[in-house]
Motif scaffolding. Structure first.
Motif, PDB file in Angstrom:
ATOM      1  N   GLY A 486       0.826  -1.206   0.000  1.00 52.46           N
ATOM      2  CA  GLY A 486       0.000   0.000   0.000  1.00 52.46           C
ATOM      3  C   GLY A 486       0.858   1.253   0.000  1.00 52.46           C
ATOM      4  N   LEU A 487       0.315   2.341  -0.515  1.00 51.71           N
ATOM      5  CA  LEU A 487       1.066   3.590  -0.624  1.00 51.71           C
ATOM      6  C   LEU A 487       0.849   4.480   0.601  1.00 51.71           C
ATOM      7  CD1 LEU A 487       0.478   4.481  -4.395  1.00 51.71           C
ATOM      8  CD2 LEU A 487       2.195   2.972  -3.351  1.00 51.71           C
ATOM      9  N   ALA A 488       1.749   5.416   0.782  1.00 45.44           N
ATOM     10  CA  ALA A 488       1.682   6.337   1.916  1.00 45.44           C
ATOM     11  C   ALA A 488       0.487   7.271   1.782  1.00 45.44           C
ATOM     12  CB  ALA A 488       2.967   7.149   2.005  1.00 45.44           C
ATOM     13  N   GLY A 489      -0.006   7.733   2.929  1.00 44.55           N
ATOM     14  CA  GLY A 489      -1.031   8.768   2.924  1.00 44.55           C
ATOM     15  C   GLY A 489      -0.412  10.120   2.620  1.00 44.55           C
ATOM     16  N   MET A 490      -1.235  11.124   2.500  1.00 45.58           N
ATOM     17  CA  MET A 490      -0.765  12.471   2.180  1.00 45.58           C
ATOM     18  C   MET A 490      -0.324  13.172   3.467  1.00 45.58           C
ATOM     19  SD  MET A 490      -2.911  15.391   0.069  1.00 45.58           S
ATOM     20  CE  MET A 490      -3.109  14.342  -1.374  1.00 45.58           C
ATOM     21  N   THR A 491       0.732  13.968   3.383  1.00 45.88           N
ATOM     22  CA  THR A 491       1.179  14.754   4.531  1.00 45.88           C
ATOM     23  C   THR A 491       0.219  15.916   4.781  1.00 45.88           C
ATOM     24  OG1 THR A 491       2.609  16.055   3.081  1.00 45.88           O
ATOM     25  CG2 THR A 491       3.619  14.198   4.247  1.00 45.88           C
ATOM     26  N   GLY A 492       0.323  16.493   5.983  1.00 41.97           N
ATOM     27  CA  GLY A 492      -0.535  17.609   6.343  1.00 41.97           C
ATOM     28  C   GLY A 492       0.112  18.945   6.034  1.00 41.97           C
ATOM     29  N   ARG A 493      -0.688  20.016   6.219  1.00 40.01           N
ATOM     30  CA  ARG A 493      -0.185  21.356   5.909  1.00 40.01           C
ATOM     31  C   ARG A 493      -1.012  22.385   6.685  1.00 40.01           C
ATOM     32  NH1 ARG A 493      -0.640  20.856   0.860  1.00 40.01           N
ATOM     33  NH2 ARG A 493      -2.488  22.108   0.403  1.00 40.01           N
ATOM     34  N   VAL A 494      -0.335  23.435   7.144  1.00 41.36           N
ATOM     35  CA  VAL A 494      -1.006  24.565   7.810  1.00 41.36           C
ATOM     36  C   VAL A 494      -0.631  25.818   7.040  1.00 41.36           C
ATOM     37  CG1 VAL A 494      -1.446  25.728   9.996  1.00 41.36           C
ATOM     38  CG2 VAL A 494      -0.601  23.376   9.999  1.00 41.36           C
ATOM     39  N   GLU A 495      -1.620  26.638   6.665  1.00 43.41           N
ATOM     40  CA  GLU A 495      -1.334  27.793   5.828  1.00 43.41           C
ATOM     41  C   GLU A 495      -2.452  28.817   5.931  1.00 43.41           C
ATOM     42  OE1 GLU A 495      -1.233  26.273   1.825  1.00 43.41           O
ATOM     43  OE2 GLU A 495      -3.070  25.140   2.150  1.00 43.41           O
ATOM     44  N   LEU A 496      -2.199  29.981   5.409  1.00 46.30           N
ATOM     45  CA  LEU A 496      -3.248  30.962   5.200  1.00 46.30           C
ATOM     46  C   LEU A 496      -3.898  30.683   3.847  1.00 46.30           C
ATOM     47  CD1 LEU A 496      -1.460  34.240   6.378  1.00 46.30           C
ATOM     48  CD2 LEU A 496      -2.895  32.673   7.716  1.00 46.30           C
ATOM     49  N   ALA A 497      -5.157  31.030   3.720  1.00 47.19           N
ATOM     50  CA  ALA A 497      -5.851  30.794   2.453  1.00 47.19           C
ATOM     51  C   ALA A 497      -5.171  31.519   1.300  1.00 47.19           C
ATOM     52  CB  ALA A 497      -7.309  31.217   2.569  1.00 47.19           C
ATOM     53  N   SER A 498      -4.449  32.616   1.617  1.00 49.04           N
ATOM     54  CA  SER A 498      -3.735  33.364   0.585  1.00 49.04           C
ATOM     55  C   SER A 498      -2.472  32.648   0.115  1.00 49.04           C
ATOM     56  CB  SER A 498      -3.370  34.751   1.106  1.00 49.04           C
ATOM     57  OG  SER A 498      -2.541  34.649   2.262  1.00 49.04           O
ATOM     58  N   GLY A 499      -2.074  31.582   0.829  1.00 47.37           N
ATOM     59  CA  GLY A 499      -0.957  30.771   0.383  1.00 47.37           C
ATOM     60  C   GLY A 499       0.248  30.706   1.293  1.00 47.37           C
ATOM     61  N   LYS A 500       0.351  31.572   2.288  1.00 44.77           N
ATOM     62  CA  LYS A 500       1.515  31.576   3.169  1.00 44.77           C
ATOM     63  C   LYS A 500       1.496  30.347   4.068  1.00 44.77           C
ATOM     64  CE  LYS A 500       3.799  34.112   6.908  1.00 44.77           C
ATOM     65  NZ  LYS A 500       3.735  35.293   7.804  1.00 44.77           N
ATOM     66  N   THR A 501       2.609  29.615   4.099  1.00 45.28           N
ATOM     67  CA  THR A 501       2.716  28.432   4.944  1.00 45.28           C
ATOM     68  C   THR A 501       3.034  28.833   6.385  1.00 45.28           C
ATOM     69  OG1 THR A 501       3.490  27.084   3.085  1.00 45.28           O
ATOM     70  CG2 THR A 501       3.953  26.263   5.303  1.00 45.28           C
ATOM     71  N   LEU A 502       2.370  28.190   7.333  1.00 47.86           N
ATOM     72  CA  LEU A 502       2.603  28.436   8.761  1.00 47.86           C
ATOM     73  C   LEU A 502       3.344  27.244   9.365  1.00 47.86           C
ATOM     74  CD1 LEU A 502      -0.877  29.878   9.824  1.00 47.86           C
ATOM     75  CD2 LEU A 502       1.168  31.129   9.104  1.00 47.86           C
ATOM     76  N   PRO A 503       4.134  27.469  10.405  1.00 46.16           N
ATOM     77  CA  PRO A 503       4.895  26.377  11.006  1.00 46.16           C
ATOM     78  C   PRO A 503       3.964  25.386  11.717  1.00 46.16           C
ATOM     79  CG  PRO A 503       5.159  28.379  12.291  1.00 46.16           C
ATOM     80  CD  PRO A 503       4.431  28.772  11.043  1.00 46.16           C
ATOM     81  N   PRO A 504       4.287  24.087  11.679  1.00 51.75           N
ATOM     82  CA  PRO A 504       3.415  23.078  12.293  1.00 51.75           C
ATOM     83  C   PRO A 504       3.568  22.935  13.798  1.00 51.75           C
ATOM     84  CG  PRO A 504       5.279  22.020  11.238  1.00 51.75           C
ATOM     85  CD  PRO A 504       5.399  23.481  10.924  1.00 51.75           C
ATOM     86  N   LYS A 505       4.618  23.524  14.369  1.00 46.13           N
ATOM     87  CA  LYS A 505       4.833  23.453  15.817  1.00 46.13           C
ATOM     88  C   LYS A 505       5.244  24.837  16.312  1.00 46.13           C
ATOM     89  CE  LYS A 505       6.467  18.617  15.882  1.00 46.13           C
ATOM     90  NZ  LYS A 505       6.535  18.348  14.433  1.00 46.13           N
ATOM     91  N   ALA A 506       4.259  25.706  16.504  1.00 39.95           N
ATOM     92  CA  ALA A 506       4.554  27.074  16.910  1.00 39.95           C
ATOM     93  C   ALA A 506       3.248  27.807  17.184  1.00 39.95           C
ATOM     94  CB  ALA A 506       5.347  27.807  15.824  1.00 39.95           C
ATOM     95  N   HIS A 507       3.397  29.034  17.667  1.00 33.18           N
ATOM     96  CA  HIS A 507       2.248  29.922  17.811  1.00 33.18           C
ATOM     97  C   HIS A 507       2.264  30.888  16.629  1.00 33.18           C
ATOM     98  CE1 HIS A 507      -0.779  32.349  19.975  1.00 33.18           C
ATOM     99  NE2 HIS A 507      -0.176  33.369  19.379  1.00 33.18           N
ATOM    100  N   SER A 508       1.137  31.006  15.935  1.00 32.12           N
ATOM    101  CA  SER A 508       1.056  31.904  14.771  1.00 32.12           C
ATOM    102  C   SER A 508      -0.176  32.782  14.895  1.00 32.12           C
ATOM    103  CB  SER A 508       0.968  31.106  13.470  1.00 32.12           C
ATOM    104  OG  SER A 508       2.116  30.316  13.272  1.00 32.12           O
ATOM    105  N   SER A 509      -0.072  34.004  14.338  1.00 30.53           N
ATOM    106  CA  SER A 509      -1.194  34.938  14.321  1.00 30.53           C
ATOM    107  C   SER A 509      -1.809  34.969  12.924  1.00 30.53           C
ATOM    108  CB  SER A 509      -0.734  36.339  14.719  1.00 30.53           C
ATOM    109  OG  SER A 509      -0.342  36.369  16.075  1.00 30.53           O
ATOM    110  N   ILE A 510      -3.127  35.049  12.880  1.00 31.38           N
ATOM    111  CA  ILE A 510      -3.853  35.124  11.609  1.00 31.38           C
ATOM    112  C   ILE A 510      -4.359  36.558  11.462  1.00 31.38           C
ATOM    113  CG2 ILE A 510      -5.632  34.058  10.193  1.00 31.38           C
ATOM    114  CD1 ILE A 510      -3.514  32.101  11.440  1.00 31.38           C
ATOM    115  N   PRO A 511      -3.862  37.294  10.483  1.00 32.13           N
ATOM    116  CA  PRO A 511      -4.239  38.712  10.347  1.00 32.13           C
ATOM    117  C   PRO A 511      -5.723  38.885  10.025  1.00 32.13           C
ATOM    118  CG  PRO A 511      -2.280  38.171   9.045  1.00 32.13           C
ATOM    119  CD  PRO A 511      -2.876  36.881   9.480  1.00 32.13           C
TER     120      PRO A 511
END
Length: 580
Positions: A486-511
């Motif tokens: 069987g094949l691997a599942g898809m990795t996850g991602r955290v981002e703003l809808a505008s495209g900016k990637t956010l860190p997966p282990k941190a505190h981030s602010s959403i403007p």
């Protein structure tokens, strides 16, 4: 009762089942009265009953392995500090020491002795996760446990029925959500009281003066059943490794050696990486909890969880490694790696049971921890002071790994077993809008049995203010691996809808004006994808679980515009693969 009489064994079994019902009512009381969404909506809790020696006799079905298997140790620590002879009817004790059976400060344990006719006959304990415990939060870059929140050593919180109001005031003054936190503590105290009343009623009904004989029956039979299941496996030593994302771009390799022998199973994590200066370190009690759970899932899933069945699985990790973090290491996000451990031991057990172990899943939770107000997000203080201060944890998850004969479960938490929190609840208690929450197409790993899908959520502020997210996610770099082709599942991602990637282990602010998008991983697939029946693939496409392109590329199935199988084209695709 005469232990060697046939009827006595039946009666013991009836009482054992009754004891499990008692702790389930204890747990349900906690669910019904809790203030925090983690307990009330997600079921992130544990409940159990113990004999006078501090041995867990039964746990509630409702609850998580990380809580109940860790909590199994807490009662022993309480009895070490306050012997049962010094406890009184109406007492209750509180503790959230990560190294005494909680794993991190947000989990609070309440231990209550139960008395019958003036004599202590047992103890009840419960655990729940509070939304806030002060400090820098789950992933607030704390470098010591002291920065992670209020640290409560074993302390009497109820004295002969009277609340320790001084302690309650201290807790309330140190947390951001005092109503929720104090409410949850009162719920725990009530939960244990209900358990104690039901235990006394049970003892009255069966004419029991003590639990000693019943405890012996439960523990002896649990040990025998566990060892019988273990000894049906081929004895030997098996190894497995798993890469996890780690921190700051530095991945980590978790190593496990699992040995099956006549007296139980030993799991050793020697060779795993050392502690880090971020709260993903794991106290040994939490390592033991999820490792033993992973073993039991495969080896002896039907044996009830108690002190004896757990004792047949022994877990070690070098002192000071990330899986045996020592005080005062930061441990707030210990679940990130701790919940990966069932998948790690599954990789060992697969070598002993080639057709009996599922593929890897997302494993770690993808909880959406949101917050707002002064000091919680970046922005102009003059503006933020007008924002509604809030802290909310909305439990969510990716997909589980496919099983040897079944597809994986989508948007389902394993191994924790917690439920997803409905978005209506989150929107009711926090000023946020969830614009979408849907399955993530193609995220489940391809296989004869498909991996479970992750989900995608988009969230925005409801009051024209910035808000924050505290992310504690893994499987962003390394996906859940498939098994048996069987094949691997898809990795996850955290981002703003505008495209900016956010860190997966941190505190981030959403403007203001931006939307947060959280895309969760999918589970690994099981078996050759080209063996999946074409009709099932077409059905997956029709339901939006698999795209037309991936159906063709990964499964060798051509699906028409009306979601039917293009039989001639599919035959060509699969023949071409077979020829290769």
């Amino acid at each position: 009762m005469r232990a060697n009489h046939p009827l006595s064994r039946i009666e013991y079994q009836v009482m054992w089942n009754r004891l499990i019902s008692v702790v389930e009512e204890q747990a349900q009381t906690l669910v019904r009265t809790a203030f925090g969404t983690a307990t009330r909506e997600a079921g992130d809790l544990s409940a159990g009953v113990y004999d006078t020696q501090g041995r867990m006799l039964a746990q509630a079905v409702t609850g998580t392995p990380g809580h109940v298997n860790s909590m199994a140790m807490s009662v022993g620590y309480v009895l070490d500090k306050v012997p049962l002879a010094k406890m009184n009817d109406g007492d209750a004790f509180i503790v959230n020491d990560p190294w005494q059976g909680t794993g991190h400060l947000n989990d609070i344990v309440i231990v209550t002795p139960t008395f019958r006719r003036g004599t202590a006959v047992g103890l009840f304990a419960c655990t729940l996760h509070v939304v806030d415990i002060g400090g820098r939060g789950i992933m607030g870059a704390a470098q010591q446990v002291y920065e992670e929140g209020l640290y409560l050593p074993i302390t009497k919180i109820v004295d002969r029925g009277e609340m320790n109001q001084w302690l309650i005031d201290i807790i309330a003054a140190n947390v951001r959500e005092p109503v929720q936190v104090i409410g949850d503590i009162y719920s725990e105290i009530s939960s244990n009281e209900v358990g104690g009343k039901r235990l006394v009623a049970m003892m009255d009904e069966f004419g029991l003066e003590h639990l000693d004989d019943l405890a012996k029956h439960i523990l002896d039979h649990s040990r025998e059943a566990s060892l019988a299941a273990i000894n049906r496996l081929p004895h030997g030593t098996y190894h497995n490794t798993m890469m996890v994302d780690g921190i700051n771009g530095k991945s980590m390799e978790i190593k496990a050696k699992l040995t099956i022998g006549p007296d139980g199973i030993d799991v050793d994590f020697a060779g795993s990486p050392g502690m880090v200066q971020l709260g993903i370190n794991v106290p040994l009690c939490y390592t033991e909890a999820y490792t033993s759970f992973g073993v039991k899932c495969i080896v002896a899933p039907h044996v009830p969880n108690n002190a004896a069945s757990l004792a047949t699985i022994r877990v070690t990790a070098p002192e000071g490694c990330i899986l045996n973090a020592k005080h005062p290491a930061p441990v707030a996000a210990r679940s990130i790696i701790g919940q990966m451990l069932p998948d790690v031991v599954f990789g060992c057990l697969q070598q002993a049971l080639p057709d009996g172990v599922p593929a890897e899943g997302t494993s770690c939770l993808w909880n959406v921890r949101l917050m707002g107000g002064m000091g919680r997000v970046d922005g102009d203080p003059a503006v933020l002071q007008k924002a509604t201060p809030f802290n909310v944890t909305s439990f969510h998850s990716g997909g589980t790994g496919a099983r040897p004969k079944l597809d994986g479960l989508s948007a389902t938490a394993f191994p924790s077993g917690v439920r997803n929190v409905p978005i209506e609840i989150t929107e009711t208690i926090a000023p946020v809008l969830v614009w979408s929450k849907e399955y993530r197409t193609d995220s489940g790993g391809a296989g004869e049995y498909r991996g479970g899908l992750g989900q995608i959520m988009e969230v925005e502020s409801a009051e024209d203010m910035p808000f924050g997210i505290s992310t504690s996610f893994d499987r962003v770099v390394y996906p859940p691996r498939g098994r048996a082709g069987g094949l691997a599942g898809m990795t996850g991602r955290v981002e703003l809808a505008s495209g900016k990637t956010l860190p997966p282990k941190a505190h981030s602010s959403i403007p203001v004006g931006e939307r947060l998008r959280v895309s969760m991983p999918g589970g690994g697939g099981y078996g050759d994808p080209r063996k999946r029946p074409a009709a099932k693939v077409a059905d997956d496409v029709a339901r939006g679980l698999v795209s037309v392109e991936k159906a063709r590329e990964l499964y060798g199935v051509a699906v028409t515009a009306d979601f039917a199988v293009d039989e001639p084209e599919t035959a060509k695709l699969r023949m071409a693969v077979a020829a290769e």
